[in-house]
Write a protein that holds these residues in place. Structure first.
Motif, PDB file in Angstrom:
ATOM      1  N   ILE A 163      61.387  24.321 -33.894  1.00 56.90           N
ATOM      2  CA  ILE A 163      60.455  24.351 -32.730  1.00 56.90           C
ATOM      3  C   ILE A 163      59.964  25.756 -32.158  1.00 56.90           C
ATOM      4  O   ILE A 163      58.870  26.161 -32.130  1.00 56.90           O
ATOM      5  CB  ILE A 163      60.589  23.407 -31.542  1.00 56.90           C
ATOM      6  CG1 ILE A 163      60.743  21.980 -32.143  1.00 56.90           C
ATOM      7  CG2 ILE A 163      59.646  23.593 -30.431  1.00 56.90           C
ATOM      8  CD1 ILE A 163      61.040  20.866 -31.125  1.00 56.90           C
ATOM      9  N   ALA A 164      61.071  26.459 -31.600  1.00 61.03           N
ATOM     10  CA  ALA A 164      60.852  27.828 -31.423  1.00 61.03           C
ATOM     11  C   ALA A 164      59.982  28.714 -32.325  1.00 61.03           C
ATOM     12  O   ALA A 164      59.259  29.691 -32.177  1.00 61.03           O
ATOM     13  CB  ALA A 164      62.300  28.478 -30.947  1.00 61.03           C
TER      14      ALA A 164
ATOM     15  N   ASN B  98      46.085  26.107 -25.070  1.00 60.94           N
ATOM     16  CA  ASN B  98      45.306  24.956 -25.818  1.00 60.94           C
ATOM     17  C   ASN B  98      46.401  23.987 -25.975  1.00 60.94           C
ATOM     18  O   ASN B  98      47.094  24.186 -26.856  1.00 60.94           O
ATOM     19  CB  ASN B  98      44.900  25.980 -27.069  1.00 60.94           C
ATOM     20  CG  ASN B  98      44.315  24.860 -28.088  1.00 60.94           C
ATOM     21  OD1 ASN B  98      44.591  23.642 -28.152  1.00 60.94           O
ATOM     22  ND2 ASN B  98      43.245  25.359 -28.910  1.00 60.94           N
ATOM     23  N   GLN B  99      46.136  22.892 -25.373  1.00 56.69           N
ATOM     24  CA  GLN B  99      47.337  21.780 -25.553  1.00 56.69           C
ATOM     25  C   GLN B  99      47.474  21.284 -26.992  1.00 56.69           C
ATOM     26  O   GLN B  99      48.524  20.946 -27.539  1.00 56.69           O
ATOM     27  CB  GLN B  99      46.963  20.847 -24.647  1.00 56.69           C
ATOM     28  CG  GLN B  99      48.194  19.667 -24.517  1.00 56.69           C
ATOM     29  CD  GLN B  99      47.582  18.429 -23.451  1.00 56.69           C
ATOM     30  OE1 GLN B  99      47.043  18.964 -22.380  1.00 56.69           O
ATOM     31  NE2 GLN B  99      48.272  17.322 -23.693  1.00 56.69           N
ATOM     32  N   GLU B 100      46.295  21.056 -27.892  1.00 56.28           N
ATOM     33  CA  GLU B 100      46.415  20.609 -28.964  1.00 56.28           C
ATOM     34  C   GLU B 100      47.128  21.559 -29.884  1.00 56.28           C
ATOM     35  O   GLU B 100      47.983  20.929 -30.736  1.00 56.28           O
ATOM     36  CB  GLU B 100      44.764  20.280 -29.366  1.00 56.28           C
ATOM     37  CG  GLU B 100      44.228  19.288 -28.822  1.00 56.28           C
ATOM     38  CD  GLU B 100      43.560  19.414 -27.567  1.00 56.28           C
ATOM     39  OE1 GLU B 100      43.371  20.689 -27.330  1.00 56.28           O
ATOM     40  OE2 GLU B 100      43.383  18.396 -26.725  1.00 56.28           O
ATOM     41  N   GLN B 101      46.826  22.675 -29.871  1.00 56.50           N
ATOM     42  CA  GLN B 101      47.627  23.624 -30.602  1.00 56.50           C
ATOM     43  C   GLN B 101      49.176  23.597 -30.399  1.00 56.50           C
ATOM     44  O   GLN B 101      50.091  23.711 -31.220  1.00 56.50           O
ATOM     45  CB  GLN B 101      47.258  25.126 -30.553  1.00 56.50           C
ATOM     46  CG  GLN B 101      45.677  25.154 -31.377  1.00 56.50           C
ATOM     47  CD  GLN B 101      44.987  26.671 -31.186  1.00 56.50           C
ATOM     48  OE1 GLN B 101      45.496  27.370 -30.285  1.00 56.50           O
ATOM     49  NE2 GLN B 101      44.132  26.879 -32.116  1.00 56.50           N
ATOM     50  N   LEU B 102      49.178  23.660 -29.201  1.00 53.41           N
ATOM     51  CA  LEU B 102      50.744  23.549 -28.752  1.00 53.41           C
ATOM     52  C   LEU B 102      51.539  22.355 -29.016  1.00 53.41           C
ATOM     53  O   LEU B 102      52.443  22.425 -29.720  1.00 53.41           O
ATOM     54  CB  LEU B 102      50.822  23.777 -27.161  1.00 53.41           C
ATOM     55  CG  LEU B 102      52.414  23.606 -26.389  1.00 53.41           C
ATOM     56  CD1 LEU B 102      53.040  24.978 -27.099  1.00 53.41           C
ATOM     57  CD2 LEU B 102      52.213  23.400 -25.032  1.00 53.41           C
ATOM     58  N   VAL B 103      50.930  21.041 -29.026  1.00 51.61           N
ATOM     59  CA  VAL B 103      51.516  20.251 -29.289  1.00 51.61           C
ATOM     60  C   VAL B 103      51.703  19.952 -31.078  1.00 51.61           C
ATOM     61  O   VAL B 103      52.903  19.532 -31.367  1.00 51.61           O
ATOM     62  CB  VAL B 103      50.893  18.664 -29.036  1.00 51.61           C
ATOM     63  CG1 VAL B 103      50.974  17.346 -29.475  1.00 51.61           C
ATOM     64  CG2 VAL B 103      50.597  18.471 -27.450  1.00 51.61           C
ATOM     65  N   GLU B 104      50.743  20.462 -31.724  1.00 50.51           N
ATOM     66  CA  GLU B 104      50.741  20.481 -33.067  1.00 50.51           C
ATOM     67  C   GLU B 104      51.865  21.319 -33.473  1.00 50.51           C
ATOM     68  O   GLU B 104      52.414  21.099 -34.628  1.00 50.51           O
ATOM     69  CB  GLU B 104      49.370  20.660 -33.845  1.00 50.51           C
ATOM     70  CG  GLU B 104      49.510  20.636 -35.430  1.00 50.51           C
ATOM     71  CD  GLU B 104      49.988  19.456 -35.687  1.00 50.51           C
ATOM     72  OE1 GLU B 104      50.668  19.376 -36.907  1.00 50.51           O
ATOM     73  OE2 GLU B 104      49.643  18.360 -35.022  1.00 50.51           O
ATOM     74  N   ALA B 105      51.959  22.354 -32.826  1.00 51.77           N
ATOM     75  CA  ALA B 105      53.027  23.445 -33.160  1.00 51.77           C
ATOM     76  C   ALA B 105      54.394  22.861 -33.002  1.00 51.77           C
ATOM     77  O   ALA B 105      55.491  22.874 -33.657  1.00 51.77           O
ATOM     78  CB  ALA B 105      52.928  24.806 -32.507  1.00 51.77           C
TER      79      ALA B 105
END
Length: 133
Positions: free
Chosen positions: A129-130, A6-13
């Protein structure tokens, strides 16, 4: 085996972690500036004003705190949208102290503090980030 991405969730995280890391790191730089101004020993001239002795800074040292104006005006400004953080000095005499003038040799405090925190900035942002991932 199927991997769902889920690209959007990854980018937001990543954005959340980066923003938190930048905020922490900028405050670490601010704290280092304050430490240099308020807590490091000074070796400049000692003078008395209104009955109070003051130890000034020597050229090359961080400025000595006298009225507290310089330390009070070190602020952090975070722009969440742009993912940037700035450490500012709003004191009028900060720039002449940092770089010197024709009559005052430099008393660096901003640049040396940032330089001393460079590795910490990368580690802090990466760590935050991690944590989000």
């Amino acid at each position: 085996m199927t991997v769902t991405w889920n690209q959007e969730q990854l980018v937001e995280a990543v954005r959340r972690g980066a923003l938190r890391g930048l905020t922490i790191a900028a405050n670490d730089v601010r704290n280092e500036i304050l430490r240099r101004i308020l807590q490091t020993e000074k070796s400049g001239k000692v003078y008395v004003r209104r009955g109070v002795a003051h130890q000034a800074s020597a050229p090359g040292e961080a400025p000595a705190s006298d009225t507290g104006d310089l330390a009070r005006n070190i602020t952090v400004v975070v722009n969440a949208q742009a993912l940037t953080a700035r450490v500012n000095s709003g004191a009028a005499h900060s720039l002449p102290l940092e770089f010197g003038t024709s009559t005052i040799e430099p008393r660096p405090h901003m640049r040396v503090s940032l330089a001393s925190q460079r590795e910490n900035i990368s580690l802090t942002v990466g760590r935050e980030i991690a944590r989000e991932l």
